[in-house]
Design an enzyme around this catalytic site. Sequence first.
Site, mmCIF file in Angstrom:
data_model
loop_
_atom_site.group_PDB
_atom_site.id
_atom_site.type_symbol
_atom_site.label_atom_id
_atom_site.label_comp_id
_atom_site.label_asym_id
_atom_site.label_seq_id
_atom_site.Cartn_x
_atom_site.Cartn_y
_atom_site.Cartn_z
ATOM 1 C CD1 TRP A 149 -0.183 -1.780 3.323
ATOM 2 C CD2 TRP A 149 0.766 0.740 3.442
ATOM 3 N NE1 TRP A 149 0.667 -2.054 4.398
ATOM 4 C CE2 TRP A 149 0.868 -0.353 4.733
ATOM 5 C CE3 TRP A 149 1.204 1.549 3.637
ATOM 6 C CZ2 TRP A 149 1.716 -0.072 5.705
ATOM 7 C CZ3 TRP A 149 2.011 1.903 4.609
ATOM 8 C CH2 TRP A 149 2.541 0.501 5.202
ATOM 9 C CG ASN A 150 5.104 1.419 0.820
ATOM 10 O OD1 ASN A 150 4.583 0.944 -0.301
ATOM 11 N ND2 ASN A 150 6.172 1.693 0.843
ATOM 12 N N GLY A 226 6.131 -6.650 -0.777
ATOM 13 C CA GLY A 226 5.592 -6.006 0.518
ATOM 14 C C GLY A 226 5.903 -6.778 1.397
ATOM 15 N N GLY A 227 6.159 -7.258 2.507
ATOM 16 C CA GLY A 227 6.586 -6.946 4.022
ATOM 17 C C GLY A 227 7.939 -8.873 3.823
ATOM 18 C CD GLU A 248 12.421 -5.794 -5.251
ATOM 19 O OE1 GLU A 248 13.322 -4.963 -4.348
ATOM 20 O OE2 GLU A 248 13.118 -5.772 -6.993
ATOM 21 C CG LEU A 249 10.528 -9.643 0.261
ATOM 22 C CD1 LEU A 249 11.173 -11.051 1.024
ATOM 23 C CD2 LEU A 249 9.202 -9.967 0.361
ATOM 24 C CB CYS A 282 10.756 -0.647 0.964
ATOM 25 S SG CYS A 282 11.151 -0.525 -0.622
ATOM 26 C CD GLU A 383 9.955 -2.962 6.303
ATOM 27 O OE1 GLU A 383 9.591 -3.617 6.725
ATOM 28 O OE2 GLU A 383 10.954 -2.002 5.585
ATOM 29 C CD GLU A 460 10.103 -5.770 -9.326
ATOM 30 O OE1 GLU A 460 9.202 -5.868 -10.477
ATOM 31 O OE2 GLU A 460 9.749 -5.128 -8.176
HETATM 32 P P1 NDP Z 1 1.955 -6.728 3.052
HETATM 33 O O1 NDP Z 1 3.103 -8.202 2.985
HETATM 34 O O2 NDP Z 1 1.153 -7.337 4.035
HETATM 35 O O3 NDP Z 1 1.041 -7.307 2.220
HETATM 36 C C1 NDP Z 1 1.800 -7.297 0.753
HETATM 37 C C2 NDP Z 1 0.694 -7.814 -0.160
HETATM 38 O O4 NDP Z 1 0.449 -9.192 -0.475
HETATM 39 C C3 NDP Z 1 -0.906 -6.995 -0.137
HETATM 40 O O5 NDP Z 1 -1.113 -7.164 -1.648
HETATM 41 C C4 NDP Z 1 -1.028 -7.915 0.380
HETATM 42 O O6 NDP Z 1 -2.979 -8.182 0.482
HETATM 43 C C5 NDP Z 1 -0.722 -8.909 0.114
HETATM 44 N N1 NDP Z 1 -1.123 -10.611 1.045
HETATM 45 C C6 NDP Z 1 -0.984 -10.630 2.180
HETATM 46 N N2 NDP Z 1 -1.094 -11.882 2.008
HETATM 47 C C7 NDP Z 1 -0.415 -12.265 1.374
HETATM 48 C C8 NDP Z 1 -0.246 -14.075 1.344
HETATM 49 N N3 NDP Z 1 -0.579 -14.977 1.732
HETATM 50 N N4 NDP Z 1 -0.172 -14.683 -0.092
HETATM 51 C C9 NDP Z 1 -1.176 -13.590 -1.083
HETATM 52 N N5 NDP Z 1 -0.897 -12.013 -0.874
HETATM 53 C C10 NDP Z 1 -0.550 -11.996 0.562
HETATM 54 O O7 NDP Z 1 2.916 -5.901 2.533
HETATM 55 P P2 NDP Z 1 2.594 -4.338 3.299
HETATM 56 O O8 NDP Z 1 0.896 -4.231 2.523
HETATM 57 O O9 NDP Z 1 2.309 -4.731 4.848
HETATM 58 O O10 NDP Z 1 3.814 -4.226 2.844
HETATM 59 C C11 NDP Z 1 4.914 -3.229 3.443
HETATM 60 C C12 NDP Z 1 5.679 -3.915 3.136
HETATM 61 O O11 NDP Z 1 6.045 -4.054 2.274
HETATM 62 C C13 NDP Z 1 6.489 -3.754 4.192
HETATM 63 O O12 NDP Z 1 7.482 -4.407 4.672
HETATM 64 C C14 NDP Z 1 7.805 -2.935 3.104
HETATM 65 O O13 NDP Z 1 9.181 -2.918 3.561
HETATM 66 C C15 NDP Z 1 7.730 -3.568 1.615
HETATM 67 N N6 NDP Z 1 8.188 -2.993 0.864
HETATM 68 C C16 NDP Z 1 8.817 -3.661 -0.173
HETATM 69 C C17 NDP Z 1 9.503 -2.936 -1.172
HETATM 70 C C18 NDP Z 1 10.705 -3.347 -1.629
HETATM 71 O O14 NDP Z 1 11.283 -2.879 -2.780
HETATM 72 N N7 NDP Z 1 11.454 -3.754 -1.217
HETATM 73 C C19 NDP Z 1 9.186 -1.532 -1.487
HETATM 74 C C20 NDP Z 1 7.484 -1.055 -0.542
HETATM 75 C C21 NDP Z 1 7.117 -1.549 0.566
HETATM 76 P P3 NDP Z 1 -3.597 -6.853 1.338
HETATM 77 O O15 NDP Z 1 -2.889 -6.207 1.668
HETATM 78 O O16 NDP Z 1 -4.518 -6.955 0.550
HETATM 79 O O17 NDP Z 1 -3.644 -8.042 2.410
#
Ligand code: NDP
Length: 480
Positions: A149-150, A226-227, A248-249, A282, A383, A460
Amino acid sequence: MSIQPFLIGGEWIKGNAVPIESINPATGELNGYVGSASAADVDHAVTNALQAQRQPSWCNMLPHERARLLYRVAELIIERGPQLSAQQMRENGKLLSECSFQAAAAAGAFRYFAGICETMVSEVAPSRGQYLSTVVYEPFGVVAAITPWNSPLTLEAQKVAAAVAAGNAVVLKPSEFTPTLALELGRIFIDAGFPPGILNVVTGSGPEAGLALVQHPDVRMISFTGGTATGRIIAKIAGERLVPTALELGGKSPHIVFADADLDAALDAVVMGIFSSSGQSCIAGSRLFIERSIYDEFLGRVVERTRALRVGPPDAPQSQVASLSSFIHRERVERYVASALKEGGQILVGGKRPDAPELEKGAYYEPTIIAGLPSSATVCQEEIFGPVLCVLPFDGEADLIEQANGTVYGLGCGIWTESFKKAWRVGRAIESGTVWINTYKALSVATPFGGFKDSGIGREKGFYGIRVYQEAKTIYLGLG
Ligand code: NDP
């Protein structure tokens, strides 16, 4: 109740799961309801994507023709930039100025990968016999793209642009906190003239729609941002299915200031590096390492500057720090600050919600600085993804490198020094996908981006960013 539908094969669908309630985190007001995909809807989306990808009109389309469509997407993003920026601001509370910048970057990603389509070449390997040995690059077929979402505008653009440039069809699942930017991208794809089904968007929850997507047998590649905890779940499934992933975490990036640095420039970068996007980045420079001889003096300046930051609504031009992206996320940040206090940390500034009555209804949190903890403390290791800076002194390069590398993450690192030899030495020693020397958070679609260790797998963007979404195929042509 009006529900915004999602996009499968050119059709707008309301979905079978419980709709998403989208809330503006800066005001607490309801943005609206968005349809939510069930596992059956996801199956429908993947089936449509597969059919669309196999259509001769798409799979035989020449790269320069794909480029034309991608350029058109870039133009439409620019035209609709003000609307897209305002929409992102309403969903994640980011400053409008940052959202506008991200809309421009999203258009840039489409232009860049259009350019790659026009210029990328296949290879002819040196022959070891009576044959011509060539390497061509094929799309996987259906790519699943899952985003946080960020920064949905930029993160969704960089995945979709590269995957489609590579010839795939995409099923995109945005975060439930920012569901509608992906839908706008879907609308733009239709208006740009892409065949239906090349970009499908399934809004919905991660554990339902996201999980169904990564488990789907026709998804042949997964691109996730994501996370780290979610990345690990996805990697396990992908490992079982033998499907490649780009992950990308998270990050816990060290921002390092040596005594010989240009301290005025370092000060600006340190404050911007953590507090822009309210720390929800991130690559936020969330651990500040200051060389011991200037620790008190420089830290005093950072605290003073931080105290002067203007926290306010994301659309107010004077605001420098806006709200967090959701109320639930603010609670998470608050738990981390409480844990720092429990472990003996000192809060030098912030550490609470702002007092201003006009900010009471939003998910605001004051820019916060914590000192007095060892590198091993929870807030120095995990984090937080919020406006919280942890400050640590260091004594010499060996101590610095040990501390800076002493987390599971390895995404970004900033180094401030006037000695280029020292900057180079330290930069090479830090385990990090990106190192900034005398600058911070400079980002370009033209350079690879990704993390060491638990910050991810794969890179990426950059010239070879398209290869993430392609498989190499070797073809021998007999000449004997
Ligand atoms: P999440 O990992 O909670 O969610 C990311 C995405 O994964 C969302 O669309 C979420 O859906 C989906 N998701 C959640 N659970 C599952 C599952 N079991 N299977 C498949 N998809 C799933 O991260 P946040 O949205 O909270 O974002 C923050 C995180 O993203 C931070 O840790 C940050 O560091 C990281 N991030 C990394 C970046 C990078 O380039 N390295 C850039 C930006 C952020 P939903 O939200 O709809 O539940």
